[in-house]
Design a protein around this motif. Structure first.
Motif, short mmCIF file in Angstrom:
data_model
loop_
_atom_site.label_atom_id
_atom_site.label_comp_id
_atom_site.label_asym_id
_atom_site.label_seq_id
_atom_site.Cartn_x
_atom_site.Cartn_y
_atom_site.Cartn_z
N ALA A 107 9.26 7.03 35.24
CA ALA A 107 8.42 8.09 34.52
C ALA A 107 7.79 8.75 32.77
CB ALA A 107 9.87 9.16 34.92
N HIS A 108 8.28 7.22 31.89
CA HIS A 108 8.19 7.13 30.55
C HIS A 108 6.65 6.19 30.40
CE1 HIS A 108 11.71 9.11 29.93
NE2 HIS A 108 12.90 8.21 30.57
N GLY A 109 6.44 5.79 31.55
CA GLY A 109 5.28 4.33 30.81
C GLY A 109 5.58 3.79 31.21
N PHE A 110 6.75 2.72 30.83
CA PHE A 110 7.45 1.83 30.57
C PHE A 110 7.42 0.84 31.73
CE2 PHE A 110 9.63 3.84 27.08
CZ PHE A 110 8.84 3.90 26.20
N LYS A 111 7.50 -0.49 31.72
CA LYS A 111 7.68 -1.83 32.59
C LYS A 111 9.00 -1.85 33.30
CE LYS A 111 5.05 -5.43 34.71
NZ LYS A 111 3.86 -6.77 34.15
N ASP A 112 9.69 -0.80 33.62
CA ASP A 112 11.71 -1.10 33.83
C ASP A 112 11.61 -0.06 35.19
OD1 ASP A 112 14.01 -1.85 33.66
OD2 ASP A 112 14.17 -1.94 31.79
N VAL A 113 12.99 0.12 35.48
CA VAL A 113 13.07 0.72 36.39
C VAL A 113 13.55 2.01 35.55
CG1 VAL A 113 13.83 -0.40 38.05
CG2 VAL A 113 15.48 0.55 35.99
N GLU A 114 13.64 3.59 36.15
CA GLU A 114 14.38 4.61 35.90
C GLU A 114 15.31 4.55 35.13
OE1 GLU A 114 12.27 6.76 35.59
OE2 GLU A 114 10.03 6.87 37.25
N TYR A 115 16.37 5.05 34.45
CA TYR A 115 17.17 5.21 33.39
C TYR A 115 17.95 6.85 32.95
CZ TYR A 115 14.17 5.35 28.74
OH TYR A 115 12.73 6.39 28.14
N ASN A 116 19.09 7.04 32.81
CA ASN A 116 19.68 7.77 32.85
C ASN A 116 19.39 8.02 31.20
OD1 ASN A 116 19.99 8.63 35.32
ND2 ASN A 116 21.82 7.20 35.64
N ILE A 117 19.64 9.32 30.59
CA ILE A 117 19.29 9.58 28.54
C ILE A 117 21.56 8.99 28.75
CG2 ILE A 117 19.62 10.79 27.46
CD1 ILE A 117 17.05 11.61 28.05
N ALA A 118 22.09 9.38 29.37
CA ALA A 118 23.47 9.13 29.06
C ALA A 118 23.48 7.54 29.64
CB ALA A 118 23.98 10.52 30.34
N LYS A 119 24.67 7.21 28.93
CA LYS A 119 24.98 5.91 28.86
C LYS A 119 26.33 5.96 29.97
CE LYS A 119 26.80 3.00 25.61
NZ LYS A 119 26.91 3.01 24.63
N THR A 120 26.11 4.73 30.70
CA THR A 120 27.79 4.59 31.77
C THR A 120 28.69 4.91 31.54
OG1 THR A 120 26.47 4.58 33.94
CG2 THR A 120 28.37 3.20 34.05
N PRO A 121 29.81 5.35 30.94
CA PRO A 121 30.83 4.58 29.89
C PRO A 121 31.01 3.05 30.49
CG PRO A 121 30.95 6.37 31.20
CD PRO A 121 30.18 6.17 31.99
N GLY A 122 31.69 2.32 29.53
CA GLY A 122 31.62 0.60 29.31
C GLY A 122 30.86 -0.22 29.18
N THR A 123 29.10 0.70 30.36
CA THR A 123 28.42 -0.39 29.69
C THR A 123 27.74 -0.75 28.13
OG1 THR A 123 28.03 0.54 32.08
CG2 THR A 123 26.07 -0.05 30.55
N TYR A 124 27.24 -1.72 28.65
CA TYR A 124 26.54 -2.13 26.82
C TYR A 124 25.41 -2.24 27.01
CZ TYR A 124 26.37 -4.72 22.62
OH TYR A 124 25.80 -5.08 21.27
N ARG A 125 24.35 -1.20 26.29
CA ARG A 125 22.81 -0.95 26.15
C ARG A 125 22.11 -1.98 25.45
NH1 ARG A 125 21.39 5.29 26.86
NH2 ARG A 125 21.55 4.24 29.42
N ILE A 126 21.69 -2.78 25.70
CA ILE A 126 20.13 -3.21 24.78
C ILE A 126 18.91 -2.10 24.82
CG2 ILE A 126 19.59 -5.51 24.42
CD1 ILE A 126 21.68 -6.58 24.80
N VAL A 127 18.99 -1.48 23.80
CA VAL A 127 16.83 -1.75 24.02
C VAL A 127 16.07 -2.62 23.47
CG1 VAL A 127 14.97 0.43 23.54
CG2 VAL A 127 17.85 1.22 23.95
N GLY A 128 15.50 -2.67 24.39
CA GLY A 128 14.12 -3.16 24.11
C GLY A 128 12.56 -3.41 23.35
N VAL A 129 12.26 -3.74 22.28
CA VAL A 129 11.01 -2.92 21.78
C VAL A 129 10.15 -4.28 21.59
CG1 VAL A 129 9.88 -1.82 19.78
CG2 VAL A 129 12.43 -0.93 21.19
N GLY A 130 8.72 -4.24 21.26
CA GLY A 130 7.87 -4.98 21.68
C GLY A 130 6.86 -4.83 21.96
N ASP A 131 5.93 -5.84 21.78
CA ASP A 131 4.27 -5.58 22.76
C ASP A 131 4.19 -5.83 23.89
OD1 ASP A 131 4.45 -8.22 21.76
OD2 ASP A 131 2.56 -7.81 20.23
#
Length: 352
Positions: free
Chosen positions: A58-82
Motif C-alpha cells: 500500500a506504500h508503493g514498496f516492493k514488499d508485503v504489507e506491514y504493521n506500524i506496530a512491531k510484534t513484541p520480541g521481533t527484531y525489526r530491520i528497515v532496508g533503505v536504498g535505491d
C-alpha cells in the motif's frame, strides 16, 4: 503570407499549451516518475501495482504489507536504498527477501522482520528523507542502508541536484523520456519498468551495449586516484550518511551500511572496455577507492560497514552476477549479497 505564419505560430503555441495542461492533469491523477518533483516520491512505486506478478504494498514498496506496530520480541530491520534495494529481480529473489528468510530461521536470533523501503533512482539525500519520514515511525531496531558506489556518490553532489531547465515543462520532459527510451534500450530488454507488466528474463540485455558502456564510463571517475570531483562528491555523500547516523543514534537505532559494488569493479572485461573508452589511465585506476574511503570514514564514526566487493570479486570467474548491460544484480548476484549479509549481520543484531 505573414498572417498565415502568425496564425500557424499562434496555433502551435495553443497546441503546446493544451498538451502541457493535459500532461499536468494526467500526472495529477496518475503520478509518474517522468515528471519532476522536489522529493523522493517522484520515483515511488504505484501502490498495489504489479512487479513480475508481485503486488507492491500500500506504500508503493516492493514488499508485503506491514504493521506500524512491531510484534513484541521481533527484531525489526528497515532496508533503505535505491533500485538495488527495490529489486530488479522478482520479489522472491531480492536480496532483502532472501536475507529475511535466512535470519528469521536462525535459532540464535530473535524473530527478524525486514521491511524493504527501496525506491528506484534515489540517493543519500533521499535516504535521509525516507528514513526521517517513513522508517523512524516504525521504531526499527536497525536501519540497513545499501549504498551503491556506482552512482550514490555522484548523485549526492550539489551539481547533480541542480534542476535541469527542461524539467519545468511536462511536454519537454516527455520528449526527453521518449528520447532516452528510443536511444538507450535494447530490443530484447525486459527490465524497462523493473517488472511492470513484463516477464522477467535473468539473462536478457536491458540497455544497448554502447549506451551501458557510456554510463559506466561516466561513473568511472570514482575509481580515479587524486580526482578532485571524487574527493568533493564523496564528502557530500558522507555528509548525508553522517546525518543519518546522528539521527539513528538519537533514537537508539543501529545503523549498518552495506556497500554495493559496481559491475566494473567485478567484471574485468567491462573494466578494460571502460578504460579503453574513457580518459582514465589504467595506472590511475583504484578499484577499491570509493569502498575504502566510505568504509574508513564510517568506521571512524563507529558505523558498522558490510562491504560486498571482496565477495563479488571472489566469484568473478563463476556465473555472471549482473544482468547483461544493466548495473543491477541478477538472481545469482542477489543470492551472493544475501549470503554475505547473513554471515555478518547476526553478530551486529546480537551485539550492543
Amino acid at each position: 503570407m505573414i498572417k498565415k505564419i502568425l496564425f500557424g505560430i499562434i496555433l502551435l503555441f495553443l497546441n503546446i499549451v493544451f498538451v502541457e495542461v493535459c500532461l499536468r492533469l494526467f500526472n495529477y491523477v496518475y503520478p509518474t516518475s517522468i515528471f519532476y518533483r522536489e522529493d523522493y516520491n517522484q520515483y515511488r512505486g504505484i501502490p498495489h501495482s504489479d512487479s513480475y506478478g508481485f503486488k507492491l504494498n500500500a506504500h508503493g514498496f516492493k514488499d508485503v504489507e506491514y504493521n506500524i506496530a512491531k510484534t513484541p520480541g521481533t527484531y525489526r530491520i528497515v532496508g533503505v536504498g535505491d533500485s538495488f534495494t527495490f529489486g530488479v529481480a522478482p520479489y522472491p529473489y531480492n536480496y532483502l527477501t532472501l536475507l529475511e528468510d535466512t535470519l528469521h530461521n536462525m535459532s540464535t536470533l530473535p524473530p527478524v522482520e525486514i521491511i524493504n523501503m527501496g525506491i528506484c533512482s534515489t540517493a543519500p539525500p533521499h535516504y535521509l528523507s525516507i528514513i526521517t519520514d517513513e522508517a523512524l515511525p516504525l521504531k526499527p531496531d536497525m536501519i540497513l542502508l545499501s549504498v551503491f558506489v556506482g552512482n550514490d556518490i555522484a548523485e549526492s553532489s550539489r551539481d547533480s541536484r541542480k534542476r535541469k531547465l527542461f524539467t519545468y515543462s511536462y511536454l519537454a520532459s516527455s520528449v526527453y523520456y521518449i528520447y532516452k527510451v528510443l536511444t538507450g534500450l535494447s530490443q530484447n530488454g525486459t527490465a524497462t519498468a523493473y517488472g511492470k507488466g513484463y516477464v522477467y528474463c535473468d539473462s536478457c540485455s536491458t540497455l544497448d551495449p554502447e549506451r551501458y558502456l557510456d554510463i559506466e564510463t561516466q561513473r568511472s571517475y570514482v575509481f580515479c586516484q587524486n580526482n578532485t570531483n571524487f574527493e568533493r562528491h564523496v564528502q557530500d555523500a558522507l555528509s548525508y550518511l553522517h546525518k543519518i547516523n546522528n539521527l539513528c543514534k538519537r533514537r537508539g537505532i543501529k545503523l549498518v551500511v552495506a556497500l554495493l559494488p559496481d559491475e566494473m569493479q567485478v567484471n574485468t572485461d567491462l573494466q578494460k572496455r571502460v578504460l579503453a573508452k574513457g580518459t582514465l589511465a589504467a595506472a590511475a585506476w583504484d578499484n577499491e577507492q570509493p569502498n575504502r574511503v566510505l568504509r574508513q570514514e564510517l568506521e571512524k564514526a563507529n558505523v558498522p560497514v558490510v562491504d560486498l566487493l571482496n565477495e563479488f570479486v571472489a566469484r568473478r570467474q563463476g556465473p555472471p552476477l549482473y544482468i547483461p548491460n544493466d548495473s543491477h544484480w541478477n538472481i545469482k548476484g542477489n543470492r551472493v549479497a544475501a549470503a554475505s549479509l547473513a554471515g555478518q549481520l547476526p553478530s551486529l543484531i546480537a551485539g550492543p
